[in-house]
Scaffold this motif. Structure first.
Motif, PDB file in Angstrom:
ATOM      1  N   CYS A   1      18.651   1.548 -13.711  1.00 14.20           N
ATOM      2  CA  CYS A   1      19.151   0.676 -14.765  1.00 14.20           C
ATOM      3  C   CYS A   1      20.558   1.098 -15.184  1.00 14.20           C
ATOM      4  O   CYS A   1      20.780   2.266 -15.516  1.00 14.20           O
ATOM      5  CB  CYS A   1      18.207   0.725 -15.975  1.00 14.20           C
ATOM      6  SG  CYS A   1      18.889  -0.129 -17.417  1.00 14.20           S
TER       7      CYS A   1
ATOM      8  N   THR B   1      22.132   0.437 -17.800  1.00 15.68           N
ATOM      9  CA  THR B   1      22.255   0.676 -19.238  1.00 15.68           C
ATOM     10  C   THR B   1      21.666   2.011 -19.642  1.00 15.68           C
ATOM     11  O   THR B   1      22.319   2.830 -20.288  1.00 15.68           O
ATOM     12  CB  THR B   1      21.534  -0.444 -20.020  1.00 15.68           C
ATOM     13  OG1 THR B   1      21.957  -1.691 -19.511  1.00 15.68           O
ATOM     14  CG2 THR B   1      21.834  -0.360 -21.514  1.00 15.68           C
ATOM     15  N   CYS B   2      20.385   2.241 -19.240  1.00 12.74           N
ATOM     16  CA  CYS B   2      19.751   3.475 -19.721  1.00 12.74           C
ATOM     17  C   CYS B   2      19.448   4.481 -18.622  1.00 12.74           C
ATOM     18  O   CYS B   2      18.898   5.541 -18.911  1.00 12.74           O
ATOM     19  CB  CYS B   2      18.500   3.133 -20.530  1.00 12.74           C
ATOM     20  SG  CYS B   2      17.283   2.214 -19.603  1.00 12.74           S
TER      21      CYS B   2
ATOM     22  N   CYS C   1      14.141  -3.465 -16.068  1.00 10.50           N
ATOM     23  CA  CYS C   1      14.024  -2.153 -16.692  1.00 10.50           C
ATOM     24  C   CYS C   1      12.989  -2.233 -17.786  1.00 10.50           C
ATOM     25  O   CYS C   1      13.074  -3.061 -18.679  1.00 10.50           O
ATOM     26  CB  CYS C   1      15.360  -1.684 -17.250  1.00 10.50           C
ATOM     27  SG  CYS C   1      15.207  -0.145 -18.160  1.00 10.50           S
TER      28      CYS C   1
ATOM     29  N   CYS D   1      14.775  -1.285 -21.451  1.00 19.03           N
ATOM     30  CA  CYS D   1      15.681  -2.147 -22.192  1.00 19.03           C
ATOM     31  C   CYS D   1      15.651  -3.589 -21.705  1.00 19.03           C
ATOM     32  O   CYS D   1      16.456  -4.403 -22.148  1.00 19.03           O
ATOM     33  CB  CYS D   1      17.101  -1.599 -22.118  1.00 19.03           C
ATOM     34  SG  CYS D   1      17.767  -1.677 -20.450  1.00 19.03           S
TER      35      CYS D   1
ATOM     36  N   THR E   1      16.704  -4.945 -19.136  1.00 24.07           N
ATOM     37  CA  THR E   1      17.796  -5.381 -18.256  1.00 24.07           C
ATOM     38  C   THR E   1      17.199  -5.870 -16.946  1.00 24.07           C
ATOM     39  O   THR E   1      16.290  -5.246 -16.407  1.00 24.07           O
ATOM     40  CB  THR E   1      18.769  -4.221 -17.984  1.00 24.07           C
ATOM     41  OG1 THR E   1      19.327  -3.830 -19.232  1.00 24.07           O
ATOM     42  CG2 THR E   1      19.878  -4.643 -17.039  1.00 24.07           C
TER      43      THR E   1
HETATM   44 ZN   LIG Z   1      17.385   0.084 -19.048  1.00 26.23          ZN
END
Ligand SMILES: [Zn+2]
Length: 426
Positions: A358, A360-361, A376, A379, A381
């Protein structure tokens, strides 16, 4: 005159090379031995064969009126020494007296017979038919199968070979026959270090064993093989052992790969040996006992085997994956090619796929369902393509061989094919 002899040996102790060494001794006074005796390995994949499938020939310049005496000496020696009680011992002796010198037709027939004896399956009838056609003097015992090798060995002397090597065989003193051999192991490794690659297949470094001495009760103490007579003699000088009896240097077809035929996979026959090219179909599997198998596909497909006695060679085989393009060398038995050498021509790409991370995280994403990409869990995504990673392969293109302890006499060690600066590492 050329004298060819075959099939006098047995598992219990007699050996045609020893008989030939004794014969050469007995022929002194009846003629002059010309050149070296020839030791010819026949098709190693034949079912009915003596241990090493070796045939012998010796050329002698006869003295006036010694011909008959030479013939009688050879025949009575075989009668005395061959192990006639052994079911599998069927001696044959051939004497080329006038044939060949001025008859190109005969030379051609004999040469083609010799190649068949190294690669194909011949019947005693084939030998008898050649003998009959040219009126060759001969003597056969029992089923006479030895006539095949006797003729083939004569062919090697008369027609020559496109490649050859040497073997110096040291025989035991008769009083020691049947007892454990006394050989100074350390001296054998030293002889190898100092004379390789002029000599080869004396020891097997990777398996930490000496391979130049038999374990059977035969008269051979050891045999030093090589390309270079000086290196062979140097090695003989280094090796410490019980005192040898007779020693004799032979010219041989050992280490030449003369048994191999080129063919398509769909055309292979039992009891022959081939070089075949194809693509690996499946991952090699190991069965109980450590034998390893894989399937090769070309014009048809064939099972290939690396049996347990090939030891570390299996570490190469186990790295094969579907799609690898390889050449395999070896004999066919029960529909399976017993691999002696493998040439890895082209490695298939080996990719591993994994889920994306992911953005983002940084967590590993999960599949969002069939053809839905990835999601994900942390989050939510979405999207992301599957990640393909090209993995390294445990092998590289090149040619690999079984270790000396598993090598057939007639198989060519890679060290013989290579340029001096690229000798395979040991
Ligand atoms: Zn994520």
């Amino acid at each position: 005159m050329i004298i060819g002899i075959d099939d006098t040996d047995s598992v219990d102790g007699m050996c045609t090379t020893y008989l030939t060494a004794i014969l050469i001794d007995k022929l002194k006074g009846l003629g002059d031995i010309r050149g070296l005796p020839h030791l010819i390995r026949l098709n190693p994949n034949i079912k009915y064969k003596t241990r090493g499938n070796a045939a012998l020939a010796v050329e002698i310049d006869t003295y006036p009126d010694s011909e008959e005496q030479i013939v009688n000496t050879a025949i009575s020696l075989v009668e005395d020494m061959a192990d006639m009680d052994c079911e599998n011992t069927n001696p044959g002796i051939v004497f080329l007296i006038d044939q060949g010198r001025n008859d190109p037709g005969f030379r051609q027939d004999l040469e083609s017979f010799m190649w068949q004896a190294m690669r194909d399956v011949l019947a005693v009838e084939d030998a008898r038919s050649l003998i009959g056609k040219y009126g060759i003097k001969h003597k056969e015992f029992k089923n006479g199968r030895g006539l095949i090798g006797a003729l083939a060995a004569c062919g090697s002397v008369l027609c020559g070979l496109s490649d050859h090597t040497y073997e110096l065989i040291a025989y035991r003193q008769p009083g020691n026959f049947g007892t454990p051999r006394e050989i100074d192991r350390e001296s054998v490794f030293r002889a190898d270090r100092e004379t390789y690659p002029g000599t080869w297949d004396t020891v097997d470094i990777s398996n930490n064993t000496i391979v130049f001495a038999p374990h059977s009760p035969d008269p051979i103490l050891f045999g030093i093989r090589g390309d270079d007579v000086q290196s062979i003699e140097k090695a003989f000088g280094i090796i410490g052992s019980e005192p040898a009896g007779l020693t004799l240097l032979y010219r041989t077809n050992q280490g030449t790969d003369f048994h191999l035929l080129d063919a398509q996979i769909c055309d292979v026959l039992e009891e022959r040996s081939y070089k075949l090219t194809g693509t690996v179909v499946d991952r090699p599997v190991t069965i109980r006992g450590g034998h390893m198998f894989f399937t090769l596909k070309g014009s048809g497909s064939i099972r290939c085997a690396a049996f347990e006695p090939t030891k570390g060679f299996r570490n190469i085989i186990k790295e094969l994956i579907p799609g690898d393009k390889v050449g395999v060398y070896g004999g066919i038995a029960d529909g399976t090619l017993n691999v002696e050498k493998i040439e890895i021509l082209e490695l298939a790409a080996y990719e591993k796929t994994s889920n994306p991370v992911c953005p983002t995280c940084g967590k590993r994403m999960k599949s969002a369902g069939s053809k839905q990409g990835f999601r994900c869990k942390g989050c939510n995504t979405k999207s992301g393509e599957v990640v393909r990673t090209t993995m390294g392969r445990g092998i590289t293109p090149g040619i690999y061989e079984v270790p000396p302890c598993a090598r057939r006499h007639i198989s060519k060690p890679l060290v013989r094919s290579a340029e001096p600066d690229v000798y395979p590492s040991r």
